[in-house]
Design an enzyme around this catalytic site. Structure first.
Site, PDB file in Angstrom:
ATOM      1  N   HIS A  49       0.837  -1.203   0.000  1.00 18.35           N
ATOM      2  CA  HIS A  49       0.000   0.000   0.000  1.00 18.35           C
ATOM      3  C   HIS A  49       0.871   1.251   0.000  1.00 18.35           C
ATOM      4  CE1 HIS A  49       0.646  -1.062   4.253  1.00 18.35           C
ATOM      5  NE2 HIS A  49       0.423   0.209   4.569  1.00 18.35           N
ATOM      6  N   HIS A  77       0.808   5.307   1.057  1.00 18.43           N
ATOM      7  CA  HIS A  77       0.145   6.338   1.860  1.00 18.43           C
ATOM      8  C   HIS A  77       0.176   7.674   1.118  1.00 18.43           C
ATOM      9  CE1 HIS A  77       0.262   4.141   5.806  1.00 18.43           C
ATOM     10  NE2 HIS A  77       1.215   3.486   5.150  1.00 18.43           N
TER      11      HIS A  77
END
Length: 167
Positions: free
Chosen positions: A142, A144
């Site tokens: 992922h 951010h």
């Protein structure tokens, strides 16, 4: 479609009644988290991002396409802190295929600008924690997007330099 996504994002970051934004449930739907194509990969039952992707755990989805989605972070460092995650499970960035990373990164300008506009921020940090030593706690790739404002003193070094005047 871009205006609709921006309106949806704005409605989650700055909640107020708005007749131009349709109900959240009519815009997004659960997706199927899938193993990476052409692998024998099995999906972990306890991966929070896989549960979100499969619609088995709640999340505020800001964007979704065939490859990735963007959600609001449940433990934000700043208002609007969001995560871009691939729909296929990869434990870290270094094992994520370049084609998937490219799709995720191609969304950063659109999402980053939308998040900055919705939060009144003038900047954002783009961050990947890759591996436990780097601070990764959810082992599903992922990225951010962390909205920033001048002198917000989010990082310790900024706090000492800007907020209390120590170099």
């Amino acid at each position: 479609m871009e205006a609709r996504r921006l309106a949806l994002l704005y409605s989650h970051l700055c909640p107020s009644p708005s007749p131009s934004v349709p109900p959240f449930s009519s815009i997004v739907s659960p997706s199927a988290c899938a193993p990476a194509p052409h692998t024998n990969q099995t999906l972990p039952d306890d991966c929070v991002f896989c549960l979100i992707i499969r619609g088995q755990s709640p999340a505020f989805k800001l964007y979704e396409d065939d490859t990735c989605l963007c959600i609001l972070d449940t433990r934000p460092l700043s208002r609007g802190h969001s995560l871009i995650i691939p729909k296929s499970h990869f434990s870290s960035l270094d094992v994520t295929p370049p084609s998937v990373v490219a799709v995720m990164c191609s969304k950063v300008p659109f999402l980053g600008n939308a998040i900055m506009k919705a939060t009144g921020s003038d900047s954002f940090n783009l961050l990947v924690n890759n591996g436990a030593a780097a601070g990764q706690v959810i082992f599903h790739t992922h990225i951010h997007i962390i909205p920033r404002k001048a002198d917000d003193c989010l990082w310790t070094s900024e706090f000492y330099r800007v907020c209390i005047g120590v170099l």
